[in-house]
Design an enzyme around this catalytic site. Structure first.
Site, PDB file in Angstrom:
ATOM      1  N   SER A   1      -0.055  12.430  -1.386  1.00 15.75           N
ATOM      2  CA  SER A   1       0.146  11.101  -1.893  1.00 15.75           C
ATOM      3  C   SER A   1       0.129   9.864  -0.925  1.00 15.75           C
ATOM      4  CB  SER A   1       1.293  10.985  -3.009  1.00 15.75           C
ATOM      5  OG  SER A   1       1.392   9.822  -3.524  1.00 15.75           O
ATOM      6  N   HIS A   2       1.398   9.065  -0.864  1.00 15.96           N
ATOM      7  CA  HIS A   2       1.279   7.925  -0.123  1.00 15.96           C
ATOM      8  C   HIS A   2       1.812   8.481   1.444  1.00 15.96           C
ATOM      9  CE1 HIS A   2       4.906   9.251  -2.098  1.00 15.96           C
ATOM     10  NE2 HIS A   2       5.592   8.842  -1.154  1.00 15.96           N
TER      11      HIS A   2
ATOM     12  N   ASP B   1      -2.693   4.183  -3.750  1.00 13.93           N
ATOM     13  CA  ASP B   1      -2.073   4.857  -2.748  1.00 13.93           C
ATOM     14  C   ASP B   1      -3.051   6.015  -2.295  1.00 13.93           C
ATOM     15  OD1 ASP B   1      -1.877   6.337  -5.080  1.00 13.93           O
ATOM     16  OD2 ASP B   1       0.000   7.455  -4.288  1.00 13.93           O
TER      17      ASP B   1
ATOM     18  N   ASP C   1      -3.706   9.179  -3.056  1.00 15.55           N
ATOM     19  CA  ASP C   1      -4.237   9.928  -4.372  1.00 15.55           C
ATOM     20  C   ASP C   1      -4.635   9.115  -5.208  1.00 15.55           C
ATOM     21  OD1 ASP C   1      -1.630   9.756  -4.705  1.00 15.55           O
ATOM     22  OD2 ASP C   1      -1.404  11.385  -5.919  1.00 15.55           O
TER      23      ASP C   1
ATOM     24  N   ASP D   1      -2.889   7.478  -7.668  1.00 16.58           N
ATOM     25  CA  ASP D   1      -1.767   7.356  -8.919  1.00 16.58           C
ATOM     26  C   ASP D   1      -0.943   6.308  -8.551  1.00 16.58           C
ATOM     27  OD1 ASP D   1      -0.185   8.447  -7.019  1.00 16.58           O
ATOM     28  OD2 ASP D   1       0.338  10.042  -8.241  1.00 16.58           O
ATOM     29  N   ARG D   2      -0.855   5.510  -7.605  1.00 15.53           N
ATOM     30  CA  ARG D   2       0.055   4.412  -7.736  1.00 15.53           C
ATOM     31  C   ARG D   2      -0.523   3.267  -7.465  1.00 15.53           C
ATOM     32  NH1 ARG D   2       5.126   5.413  -3.883  1.00 15.53           N
ATOM     33  NH2 ARG D   2       5.496   7.736  -4.752  1.00 15.53           N
TER      34      ARG D   2
ATOM     35  N   LYS E   1       0.409   9.470 -13.469  1.00 17.03           N
ATOM     36  CA  LYS E   1       0.304   7.975 -13.234  1.00 17.03           C
ATOM     37  C   LYS E   1      -1.112   7.796 -12.912  1.00 17.03           C
ATOM     38  CE  LYS E   1       2.999   7.872  -9.086  1.00 17.03           C
ATOM     39  NZ  LYS E   1       3.456   9.635  -8.870  1.00 17.03           N
TER      40      LYS E   1
HETATM   41  C1  VG1 Z   1       8.622   9.319  -5.156  1.00 18.01           C
HETATM   42  C2  VG1 Z   1       9.001   8.200  -6.282  1.00 18.01           C
HETATM   43  C3  VG1 Z   1       8.922   8.957  -7.608  1.00 18.01           C
HETATM   44  C4  VG1 Z   1       7.133   9.480  -7.689  1.00 18.01           C
HETATM   45  C5  VG1 Z   1       7.045  10.386  -6.520  1.00 18.01           C
HETATM   46  C6  VG1 Z   1       5.546  10.963  -6.465  1.00 18.01           C
HETATM   47  O1  VG1 Z   1       9.530  10.337  -5.306  1.00 18.01           O
HETATM   48  O2  VG1 Z   1      10.287   7.605  -6.153  1.00 18.01           O
HETATM   49  O3  VG1 Z   1       8.900   8.080  -8.696  1.00 18.01           O
HETATM   50  O4  VG1 Z   1       7.018  10.055  -8.918  1.00 18.01           O
HETATM   51  O5  VG1 Z   1       7.316   9.963  -5.228  1.00 18.01           O
HETATM   52  O6  VG1 Z   1       4.672   9.954  -6.480  1.00 18.01           O
HETATM   53  P1  VG1 Z   1      10.664  10.589  -4.353  1.00 18.01           P
HETATM   54  O7  VG1 Z   1      11.455  11.797  -4.944  1.00 18.01           O
HETATM   55  O8  VG1 Z   1      10.443  10.494  -2.869  1.00 18.01           O
HETATM   56  O9  VG1 Z   1      11.711   9.378  -4.653  1.00 18.01           O
HETATM   57  V1  VG1 Z   1       3.530  10.311  -5.603  1.00 18.01           V
HETATM   58  O10 VG1 Z   1       2.322   8.791  -5.688  1.00 18.01           O
HETATM   59  O11 VG1 Z   1       3.771  11.011  -4.404  1.00 18.01           O
HETATM   60  O12 VG1 Z   1       2.756  11.400  -6.437  1.00 18.01           O
HETATM   61 CO    CO Z   2       0.435   9.211  -5.337  1.00 16.50          CO
END
Ligand code: VG1
Ligand code: CO
Length: 572
Positions: A113-114, A306, A308, A310-311, A405
């Protein structure tokens, strides 16, 4: 086809976090690490022979190599067909879309992801079920349990598949179909939103800029915005996915999406340096910057996604839309989008997300659910038809069109609303606050803390819970504190330890949580929220408005003495 059964020893650290298993690339590259986890997934899900799987990722370093391994293990485990995005690319929402559209058994998404990518960056893998959503905890727990006892994996001895060519290929007895990663997703977006109205908005001089951050959304945004919606070439910046995201941190927030932030906040000329094709704008009318030459006018709308896809981050001119507010504004204006004109069944938000959406739901007379952090908790509610829109404060918004998302979906929803209302981003948000009141909100992240110090800080907070209620801090009196737990209203499953809440008499609150997506040390997230009903005070800076709560958060957690930190790494 010759299948090799490879003896292996189990790893004890393959526990999926908030969103799949995330580790350093080097960990995934170590012998058998990826293979073991994939075999643990397949052993757990026990797909009938001949089942179809979707595989794709965000294009980060090791994506291609991992896909070749997964294909060979899938062939050896009896899958009949695997749909793979061309070049191994599928954004997370696009993968969800493909799983649903072709009714596959499930899918494997490769992404961290990010988190940054590259040889020294992060990699990740997660399993999604047939509804297109992240596997629920009972499956991820079972995968983890299996990974701890695994003694061998099966892999087909076959050559790599050429992922750059569309079409069907045979891999042992299994079919690999390399699909266009963008088309199905773009068609779905076109079915939900009023593309005609958005096209008219854009051709009328409304300027937009989308920052793909050299991550997966580049090809999606170019197809949808520049081709189907007619935005000028150059609207999408950083649009070529790179294995290391151009050495950036593909997290669409005010800190890491700095190029877009400079364009939307900084000197108007910044947009020129982004190679914006201003000539294509014709006779656009400047609003409020009329004296400036056309090509140096700041865009009216900015957005980023981001790693992948989804953000989403939504910006107006010199204006940031808090993701919690974004969910509320989308809910309040949903009827403007054709796909949502029939009304919303309900909304859901993660616990740390502000209560702004709750106010809209109350006015609409629909339910609002509060779930733990992570998209996997929304799946059951959407499958049961109880909610249409879901959101998280962490730049995540989505609906029941898929089970993830969806960054571009949120951007298109905003464009649809802007086209329908003919107002600026800022005016829409200010008007929303005036009507519903403002849930003033901020999240402070402290990244890279020693894991033991972070755990001790959380224990210290918990140890005060019995004595805090009734105590006064500045103008705030503690009403209750707890460690959030959730009982899924559909299947009754219980998830505990989902974040520490300190709630005050006036409804303000502070939430403390440790991140479940990091790969190094611990990240402490402090979520702060206060309600401001008075329109005259609503435009105050969030950090100023929350200053009192910030002091209390530091005091209760002994942040400085326990971690040596006073300033967050990222403020949202
Ligand atoms: C974070 C965010 C959470 C989100 C998750 C995955 O998790 O706070 O709201 O669903 O990332 O997003 P954490 O446990 O680090 O707070 V992504 O865009 O990484 O799939
Ligand atoms: Co993501």
């Amino acid at each position: 086809m010759s299948i090799r059964t490879v003896a292996t020893t189990p790893f004890n650290d393959q526990k999926p976090g908030t969103s799949g298993l995330r580790k350093k690339v080097t960990v995934f590259q170590s012998a058998h690490y990826l293979e073991n986890f994939v075999q643990a997934i397949f052993d757990t899900i026990a797909a009938p022979a001949g089942s179809t799987l979707v595989v794709g990722g965000d294009g980060r370093f090791y994506n291609r190599e991992a896909i070749q391994v997964i294909l060979k293990i899938a062939a050896a485990n009896g899958f009949g067909k695997v749909l793979v995005g061309q070049d191994g690319i599928l954004s997370t929402p696009a993968a969800s879309c493909v799983i649903r559209k072709y009714q596959t058994y499930g899918g494997i998404i490769l992404s961290a992801s990010h988190n940054p990518g590259g040889p020294d960056g992060d990699f990740g893998i997660k399993y999604n079920t047939a509804n297109g959503g992240p596997a629920p905890e009972k499956i991820t727990d079972a995968i983890f349990a299996r990974s701890k006892t695994l003694e061998c994996y099966r892999i087909a001895d076959v050559p790599d598949v050429a992922l750059d060519q569309l079409g069907s290929f045979s891999l042992g007895g299994m079919t690999v179909e390399v699909i266009d990663p963008v088309a199905d997703y773009a068609d779905l977006m076109e079915s939900l939103f009023d593309f005609k109205a958005i096209r008219a908005l854009l051709s009328g001089g409304f300027r937009i800029c989308f920052d793909a951050m050299h991550a997966v959304t580049g090809p999606y945004a170019k197809e949808i915005m520049e081709k189907r919606l007619g935005a000028p070439a150059g609207t999408v910046i950083n649009g070529v996915p790179l294995p290391d995201f151009g050495q950036g941190h593909p997290d669409p927030n005010l800190t890491y999406a700095h190029e877009l932030v400079e364009i939307m906040y900084g000197s108007p000329a910044a947009f020129d340096s982004a190679a914006f094709d201003s000539a294509a704008f014709g006779s656009a009318q400047a609003t409020g910057e009329g004296a400036l030459p056309e090509r140096s006018r700041r865009p009216d709308f900015g957005a980023a996604s981001d790693g992948d896809g989804d953000r989403n981050m939504i910006l107006g001119k010199h204006f940031f839309v808090n993701p919690s507010d974004s969910l509320a504004v989308i809910a309040a204006n949903a009827a403007l989008a054709p796909g949502y004109a029939k009304g919303l069944a309900g909304v859901a938000r993660s616990m740390p997300t502000s209560g702004a959406a709750d106010r809209v739901a109350a006015k609409l007379g629909i339910p609002c659910y509060e779930t733990p952090t992570g998209w996997k908790f929304f799946g059951n509610l959407m499958d049961a038809g109880k909610v249409t829109l879901c959101g998280e404060e962490s730049f995540g918004t989505g609906s029941d069109h898929v089970r993830e998302k969806d960054g571009l979906w949120a951007v298109l929803f905003w464009l649809n609303i802007l086209a329908g209302r003919g107002q600026s981003v800022e005016d829409i948000v200010h008007q929303h606050w005036a009507e519903y009141g403002r849930n003033v909100y901020s999240r402070h992240d402290y990244e890279g803390l020693p894991a033991d110090a972070a755990a001790a800080l959380m224990d210290h907070l918990k140890s005060q819970f019995a004595s805090l209620p009734g105590q006064r801090f500045g103008g705030y009196t503690v009403k209750l504190c707890d460690d959030f737990s959730y009982t899924d209203p559909i299947d009754g499953s219980v998830s505990t330890g989902q974040g520490l809440r300190v709630i005050f008499e006036d409804g303000s609150r502070i939430v403390f949580r440790l991140s479940g997506t990091g790969t190094e040390g611990a990240t402490l997230r402090i979520y702060l929220e206060a309600f401001e009903p008075d329109a005259a005070k609503q435009r105050m800076d969030a950090q100023e408005a929350l200053a009192g709560l910030i002091v209390i958060a530091h005091e209760l957690s002994q942040l400085k003495s326990r971690t040596g930190r006073e300033q967050p790494t990222v403020i949202t």
